[in-house]
Write a protein that holds these residues in place. Structure first.
Motif, PDB file in Angstrom:
ATOM      1  N   LEU A 221      29.472  31.881  52.258  1.00  0.00           N
ATOM      2  CA  LEU A 221      30.876  31.584  51.967  1.00  0.00           C
ATOM      3  C   LEU A 221      31.722  32.119  53.116  1.00  0.00           C
ATOM      4  CD1 LEU A 221      33.181  30.670  50.070  1.00  0.00           C
ATOM      5  CD2 LEU A 221      33.099  32.953  49.044  1.00  0.00           C
ATOM      6  N   GLU A 222      32.450  31.239  53.757  1.00  0.00           N
ATOM      7  CA  GLU A 222      33.300  31.629  54.883  1.00  0.00           C
ATOM      8  C   GLU A 222      34.761  31.422  54.519  1.00  0.00           C
ATOM      9  OE1 GLU A 222      33.892  30.806  59.676  1.00  0.00           O
ATOM     10  OE2 GLU A 222      32.444  29.636  58.516  1.00  0.00           O
ATOM     11  N   GLN A 281      28.453  30.711  41.314  1.00  0.00           N
ATOM     12  CA  GLN A 281      29.397  31.817  41.348  1.00  0.00           C
ATOM     13  C   GLN A 281      30.324  31.769  42.567  1.00  0.00           C
ATOM     14  OE1 GLN A 281      26.737  35.171  41.213  1.00  0.00           O
ATOM     15  NE2 GLN A 281      26.385  34.985  39.007  1.00  0.00           N
ATOM     16  N   ARG A 282      30.243  30.717  43.363  1.00  0.00           N
ATOM     17  CA  ARG A 282      31.110  30.607  44.536  1.00  0.00           C
ATOM     18  C   ARG A 282      32.595  30.603  44.166  1.00  0.00           C
ATOM     19  NH1 ARG A 282      29.120  28.795  49.462  1.00  0.00           N
ATOM     20  NH2 ARG A 282      31.050  27.646  49.823  1.00  0.00           N
ATOM     21  N   PRO A 283      33.032  29.847  43.142  1.00  0.00           N
ATOM     22  CA  PRO A 283      34.473  29.892  42.815  1.00  0.00           C
ATOM     23  C   PRO A 283      34.944  31.284  42.414  1.00  0.00           C
ATOM     24  CG  PRO A 283      33.426  27.986  41.798  1.00  0.00           C
ATOM     25  CD  PRO A 283      32.321  28.844  42.326  1.00  0.00           C
ATOM     26  N   GLN A 284      34.148  32.007  41.628  1.00  0.00           N
ATOM     27  CA  GLN A 284      34.548  33.351  41.211  1.00  0.00           C
ATOM     28  C   GLN A 284      34.647  34.295  42.402  1.00  0.00           C
ATOM     29  OE1 GLN A 284      32.272  31.403  39.816  1.00  0.00           O
ATOM     30  NE2 GLN A 284      31.858  31.922  37.682  1.00  0.00           N
ATOM     31  N   ALA A 285      33.662  34.197  43.317  1.00  0.00           N
ATOM     32  CA  ALA A 285      33.677  35.070  44.485  1.00  0.00           C
ATOM     33  C   ALA A 285      34.878  34.777  45.381  1.00  0.00           C
ATOM     34  CB  ALA A 285      32.368  34.913  45.269  1.00  0.00           C
ATOM     35  N   GLN A 286      35.146  33.505  45.612  1.00  0.00           N
ATOM     36  CA  GLN A 286      36.285  33.142  46.470  1.00  0.00           C
ATOM     37  C   GLN A 286      37.603  33.560  45.829  1.00  0.00           C
ATOM     38  OE1 GLN A 286      36.260  29.050  47.641  1.00  0.00           O
ATOM     39  NE2 GLN A 286      37.967  29.276  49.061  1.00  0.00           N
ATOM     40  N   ASP A 287      37.733  33.375  44.515  1.00  0.00           N
ATOM     41  CA  ASP A 287      38.961  33.777  43.829  1.00  0.00           C
ATOM     42  C   ASP A 287      39.156  35.295  43.893  1.00  0.00           C
ATOM     43  OD1 ASP A 287      41.204  33.122  41.809  1.00  0.00           O
ATOM     44  OD2 ASP A 287      40.034  34.655  40.767  1.00  0.00           O
ATOM     45  N   PHE A 288      38.083  36.052  43.686  1.00  0.00           N
ATOM     46  CA  PHE A 288      38.179  37.513  43.723  1.00  0.00           C
ATOM     47  C   PHE A 288      38.619  38.004  45.102  1.00  0.00           C
ATOM     48  CE2 PHE A 288      36.319  41.632  44.722  1.00  0.00           C
ATOM     49  CZ  PHE A 288      36.757  42.414  43.661  1.00  0.00           C
ATOM     50  N   ILE A 289      37.978  37.477  46.142  1.00  0.00           N
ATOM     51  CA  ILE A 289      38.313  37.918  47.499  1.00  0.00           C
ATOM     52  C   ILE A 289      39.749  37.543  47.851  1.00  0.00           C
ATOM     53  CG2 ILE A 289      37.759  37.587  49.940  1.00  0.00           C
ATOM     54  CD1 ILE A 289      34.836  37.226  49.104  1.00  0.00           C
TER      55      ILE A 289
END
Length: 310
Positions: A221-222, A281-289
């Motif tokens: 994820l970038e 889990q990509r959407p959750q990770a991007q939203d958290f960051i």
């Protein structure tokens, strides 16, 4: 999730047991009543069609046997592939789902092919009599059905190679979605908007596509942040690393990489490269960051640069 998996496993076992009992009952009925089949011998004397040149005749008994063969084929095609798929799912659900689906589809093809051969045999139809039909089908495939035939063969290649499996997330052209089914003609992909898109199987053989989960569900994820000029790049990088360490959806064993990608008089761009443990889990990770970056940059007095004018 563990309780849900256990419930699905119990349900699968129960359905498999019911299917086995049905098949066992059919076998038991056949063993009990097959001796009475001789009483139907008189039906062999009822001739429905007779071909004198080839000394062939179709009797009422052969039609009864053909109907029995069709019925058995339909029963097996309805229950046996599903039973084998459920037995495959008794293991690791995630690993065996695609394997069970492949086994079910190939078993269904084999049962149908065997049923056609058996029905032709009880009717007394030999290969010599079918040659004209095969020749006609060959001509039809050569002219009007080549695309359907190509998609069918491509579907078999997909099922055997397993470069695309049910449950995989794929990207092709501008489309991204999860593989739902792989049929004779086309593969159904479910998009994030829950749209069902049918893609001809040949497209996966003759053109490039991306399978996000073929060998691993870990994906990169970038994210790029435009920072206003005057901020300390080292401090920006330290904040992003701290945010990444606090994200529970990342694979921390692969670390993270922070790079300055663009420098301008008014701003500079900082890229954050991390790895998400699971594709879902990509959407959750991007939203958290993103949320943490907004909050932490505000606390540190780091300002985002405005978007460039179009």
């Amino acid at each position: 999730q563990g309780a849900l998996a256990a419930d699905e496993l119990i349900t699968s076992v129960r359905r498999s047991a019911k299917t086995l009992l049905r098949m066992a009952a059919c076998v038991a009925i056949f063993l009990l009543w097959h001796d009475l089949a001789g009483a139907l011998g008189y039906l062999d004397s009822v001739v429905l069609l007779e071909i004198e040149e080839e000394r062939e005749r179709f009797t009422l008994l052969s039609v009864v046997y053909a109907l029995a063969a069709i019925t058995i084929t339909a029963f097996l095609n309805q229950h046996l592939p599903e039973l084998l798929e459920r037995l495959a799912l008794l293991g690791d659900q995630a690993a065996s789902r695609s394997g069970g689906y492949t086994l079910r589809i190939l078993t269904s093809y084999a049962i149908i092919a065997a049923g056609v051969v058996a029905t032709a045999a009880v009717l007394g139809i030999s290969w010599d009599q079918l040659q004209w039909l095969v020749a006609a089908l060959s001509v039809g495939l050569g002219f009007g059905l080549q695309e359907i035939f190509a998609n069918f063969i491509s579907g078999l290649i997909i099922l055997f190679e397993r470069k695309i499996r049910v449950g995989d997330t794929i990207s092709k052209d501008d489309l991204t979605g999860v593989v739902e089914t792989i049929r004779i003609r086309a593969t159904t992909v479910i998009t994030p908007q829950h749209q069902e898109v049918l893609i001809p199987n040949k497209e996966f053989i003759t053109s490039a596509f991306t399978n996000w989960s073929l060998t691993s569900r870990v994906t990169g994820l970038e994210m790029v942040f435009r920072i206003a000029g005057g901020a300390d790049p080292e401090r920006v990088g330290a904040v992003l690393r701290e945010i990444a360490r606090g994200c529970r959806w990342l694979d921390h064993g692969k670390g993270c990489e922070i790079t300055v990608q663009e420098i301008n008089a008014d701003y500079f761009s900082v890229g954050l490269q991390v790895f998400v443990r699971d594709l879902d889990q990509r959407p959750q990770a991007q939203d958290f960051i993103s949320r943490q970056a907004i909050r932490r940059f505000a606390e540190e007095g780091i300002e985002f640069a405005p978007a460039p004018e179009q």
